[in-house]
Design an enzyme around this catalytic site. Structure first.
Site, PDB file in Angstrom:
ATOM      1  N   PRO A 143      34.140  32.944  43.259  1.00  0.00           N
ATOM      2  CA  PRO A 143      35.421  33.315  42.872  1.00  0.00           C
ATOM      3  C   PRO A 143      35.677  33.339  41.381  1.00  0.00           C
ATOM      4  O   PRO A 143      36.694  34.024  40.881  1.00  0.00           O
ATOM      5  CB  PRO A 143      36.380  31.873  43.398  1.00  0.00           C
ATOM      6  CG  PRO A 143      35.376  31.457  44.442  1.00  0.00           C
ATOM      7  CD  PRO A 143      33.973  31.867  43.988  1.00  0.00           C
ATOM      8  N   TYR A 144      34.811  32.846  40.707  1.00  0.00           N
ATOM      9  CA  TYR A 144      34.952  33.105  39.019  1.00  0.00           C
ATOM     10  C   TYR A 144      34.960  34.595  38.863  1.00  0.00           C
ATOM     11  O   TYR A 144      35.440  35.227  38.098  1.00  0.00           O
ATOM     12  CB  TYR A 144      33.861  32.423  38.364  1.00  0.00           C
ATOM     13  CG  TYR A 144      33.707  32.623  36.831  1.00  0.00           C
ATOM     14  CD1 TYR A 144      34.713  32.676  35.816  1.00  0.00           C
ATOM     15  CD2 TYR A 144      32.519  33.374  36.606  1.00  0.00           C
ATOM     16  CE1 TYR A 144      34.610  33.151  34.730  1.00  0.00           C
ATOM     17  CE2 TYR A 144      32.515  33.662  35.185  1.00  0.00           C
ATOM     18  CZ  TYR A 144      33.365  33.504  34.171  1.00  0.00           C
ATOM     19  OH  TYR A 144      33.235  34.234  33.032  1.00  0.00           O
ATOM     20  N   GLY A 145      33.573  35.189  39.438  1.00  0.00           N
ATOM     21  CA  GLY A 145      33.536  36.826  38.986  1.00  0.00           C
ATOM     22  C   GLY A 145      34.589  37.456  39.735  1.00  0.00           C
ATOM     23  O   GLY A 145      35.088  38.502  39.102  1.00  0.00           O
TER      24      GLY A 145
END
Length: 332
Positions: A143-145
């Site tokens: 989810p960060y990317g």
């Protein structure tokens, strides 16, 4: 005439070094940071701090009043593990709040240069035989990317609609410290170089995550950029955009095109510190690619930028100097 620059996340590792770069060049700094108190060593460099979230009305009003030549958006939620356990926070902050920031500034009449610290995590797991370029497939595996890639799309669309000149920088691991020993990592930083140096200082065991990857020495290869080179890239982009009139959006990789293995980093830390590190070899991490290295030709062609400070020895030497400084030992 005063020159102002606005920087979100001005009290962070990359944000603080970017503050120093622009301050050294004669700019006055308008900063925003959730940390209401600046680090003691940064207080003399930020001319106006707006504490709290970068979407606040106070920050928007300050941007309009000071009319900075650019806003450098570095603030964000940035750890892979927590993004998996709490993805909503990452999407709300990195995507939703970036959209709110751009819309509120445009509505207030400010739509100049917008520089975004994105991440090479937008590429996900790459083909180990290739250096990443801006044409590589973007397929984030966390989810960060994904939140960074979505934020880039938000910035692209807002730039077209509201007239911003925008640049997004994709890079992996920031490392090293200010060469004048004014700023560096806080304690308990997560990247391998910081963890190794702290292992030296604390005489603790360092856990190496795997030694059976498809690389020459069996350990992962990653791209490391000196934090001064990252700050230089932001400065170069602002300088170029100052002379441009038309709105646009462009993504650029920042990297060395080379990378270093985990074993090379361990060896270099031991050489520069003069200390042996007790290393525990753990298992390979599931889903961890053997190599992640970014090319930087596109940005070099646009700006003549080079990663001049990102030799491994220089990264570790400046980091080691910071960790031995009074600022780090007393305040970090």
């Amino acid at each position: 005439m005063e020159k102002w620059i606005a920087i979100t996340g001005c009290n962070g590792y990359i944000g603080g070094q970017t503050v120093l770069k622009f301050k050294d060049a004669g700019y006055k700094i308008l900063g925003a940071d959730r940390n209401n108190l600046l680090s003691p060593w940064m207080r003399e460099y930020v001319d106006l701090l707006i504490p709290g979230d970068f979407t606040s009305g106070l920050f928007r009003s300050a941007v309009v009043a000071k009319n900075p030549s650019a806003l450098i958006h570095i603030a964000g939620t940035s750890l892979v593990g927590p993004s998996i356990s709490d993805p909503a926070d990452y999407y709300m902050n990195n995507v939703g709040n970036t959209a709110r920031l751009m819309k509120s500034l445009a509505e207030a009449g400010w739509n100049r240069t917008f520089i975004f610290s994105s991440s090479a995590a937008v590429y996900g797991v790459s083909d180990n035989s290739k250096i990443l370029s801006e044409t590589s497939i973007t397929n984030p595996n966390n989810p960060y990317g994904q939140s960074k890639l979505m934020a880039e799309q938000v910035i692209k669309d807002c730039s077209a609609a509201y007239g911003f000149k925008s640049v997004a920088f994709r890079y992996f691991n920031a490392a090293g410290a200010d060469s004048r020993v004014r700023h560096g990592q806080m304690k308990k930083a997560t990247h391998i170089i910081a963890r190794l140096i702290e292992a030296v200082i604390n005489r603790s065991v360092f856990t190496l995550n795997g030694k059976h990857y498809d690389t020459p020495d069996g350990t992962c290869i990653r791209d490391y950029l000196h934090v001064e080179d990252i700050a230089d890239a932001h400065f170069n982009a602002v300088s170029i955009c100052d002379d441009l009139r038309e709105s646009f959006f462009e993504s650029y990789n920042l990297g060395t095109g080379k990378g270093y293995s985990n074993q090379e980093i361990i060896n270099a830390v031991e050489k520069i510190t003069g200390k042996s590190i007790l290393v525990h070899v753990g298992p390979n991490r599931i889903g961890d690619p053997a190599m992640l290295v970014a090319g930087y030709r596109k940005f070099k062609n646009w700006s003549s930028w080079e990663p001049r400070n990102s030799q491994l020895d220089n990264i570790i030497r400046t980091g080691w100097a910071w960790y031995n400084s009074q600022c780090y030992q007393n305040f970090a």
